[in-house]
Design a protein around this motif. Sequence first.
Motif, PDB file in Angstrom:
ATOM      1  N   ARG A  74       0.836  -1.196   0.000  1.00 61.60           N
ATOM      2  CA  ARG A  74       0.000   0.000   0.000  1.00 61.60           C
ATOM      3  C   ARG A  74       0.871   1.246   0.000  1.00 61.60           C
ATOM      4  O   ARG A  74       2.037   1.194   0.378  1.00 61.60           O
ATOM      5  CB  ARG A  74      -0.949   0.004   1.186  1.00 61.60           C
ATOM      6  N   PRO A  75       0.292   2.391  -0.429  1.00 56.19           N
ATOM      7  CA  PRO A  75       1.039   3.646  -0.355  1.00 56.19           C
ATOM      8  C   PRO A  75       1.131   4.119   1.095  1.00 56.19           C
ATOM      9  O   PRO A  75       0.429   3.617   1.974  1.00 56.19           O
ATOM     10  CB  PRO A  75       0.197   4.611  -1.200  1.00 56.19           C
ATOM     11  N   GLY A  76       1.998   5.053   1.322  1.00 61.02           N
ATOM     12  CA  GLY A  76       2.132   5.619   2.663  1.00 61.02           C
ATOM     13  C   GLY A  76       3.337   5.051   3.385  1.00 61.02           C
ATOM     14  O   GLY A  76       4.159   4.344   2.818  1.00 61.02           O
ATOM     15  N   GLN A  77       3.429   5.398   4.652  1.00 60.95           N
ATOM     16  CA  GLN A  77       4.552   4.976   5.481  1.00 60.95           C
ATOM     17  C   GLN A  77       4.429   3.517   5.892  1.00 60.95           C
ATOM     18  O   GLN A  77       3.341   2.946   5.893  1.00 60.95           O
ATOM     19  CB  GLN A  77       4.639   5.860   6.729  1.00 60.95           C
ATOM     20  N   ALA A  78       5.555   2.942   6.265  1.00 58.85           N
ATOM     21  CA  ALA A  78       5.596   1.532   6.677  1.00 58.85           C
ATOM     22  C   ALA A  78       5.324   1.405   8.171  1.00 58.85           C
ATOM     23  O   ALA A  78       6.014   0.702   8.893  1.00 58.85           O
ATOM     24  CB  ALA A  78       6.945   0.932   6.317  1.00 58.85           C
ATOM     25  N   GLU A  79       4.319   2.103   8.630  1.00 59.71           N
ATOM     26  CA  GLU A  79       3.878   2.006  10.016  1.00 59.71           C
ATOM     27  C   GLU A  79       2.571   1.226  10.027  1.00 59.71           C
ATOM     28  O   GLU A  79       1.647   1.543   9.272  1.00 59.71           O
ATOM     29  CB  GLU A  79       3.691   3.401  10.609  1.00 59.71           C
ATOM     30  N   ILE A  80       2.489   0.223  10.882  1.00 58.72           N
ATOM     31  CA  ILE A  80       1.317  -0.657  10.912  1.00 58.72           C
ATOM     32  C   ILE A  80       0.104   0.126  11.397  1.00 58.72           C
ATOM     33  O   ILE A  80       0.126   0.746  12.459  1.00 58.72           O
ATOM     34  CB  ILE A  80       1.583  -1.874  11.804  1.00 58.72           C
ATOM     35  N   SER A  81      -0.961   0.084  10.593  1.00 59.41           N
ATOM     36  CA  SER A  81      -2.196   0.812  10.904  1.00 59.41           C
ATOM     37  C   SER A  81      -3.272  -0.153  11.398  1.00 59.41           C
ATOM     38  O   SER A  81      -3.110  -1.377  11.342  1.00 59.41           O
ATOM     39  CB  SER A  81      -2.700   1.538   9.655  1.00 59.41           C
ATOM     40  N   LYS A  82      -4.372   0.419  11.831  1.00 57.07           N
ATOM     41  CA  LYS A  82      -5.521  -0.386  12.254  1.00 57.07           C
ATOM     42  C   LYS A  82      -6.017  -1.247  11.089  1.00 57.07           C
ATOM     43  O   LYS A  82      -6.350  -2.420  11.273  1.00 57.07           O
ATOM     44  CB  LYS A  82      -6.640   0.528  12.755  1.00 57.07           C
TER      45      LYS A  82
END
Length: 81
Positions: free
Chosen positions: A28-36
Amino acid sequence: MMGLRQVHDSILEEQLGGDGHLAMALCRPGQAEISKDDDEWAEALRSALDDGQIDGSWSLHLAAAGQVVPLVTAPEWCWRR
């Protein structure tokens, strides 16, 4: 999820002689921080794949911003071969 299990089983039998590990990446696009949302994907896959419906092991990774971060890690025995 049934289609994913069928693809896994087909590759496992036809290409790997019945022994293998299903490694997947959620890209997915965006940062490699785990989201909900990422956690929800991981939980959905756990529900579908941890019920003994596939042979072998599986893992899930987040691929974003040029990085790969584990969401569901492979069991250690998987890498001792």
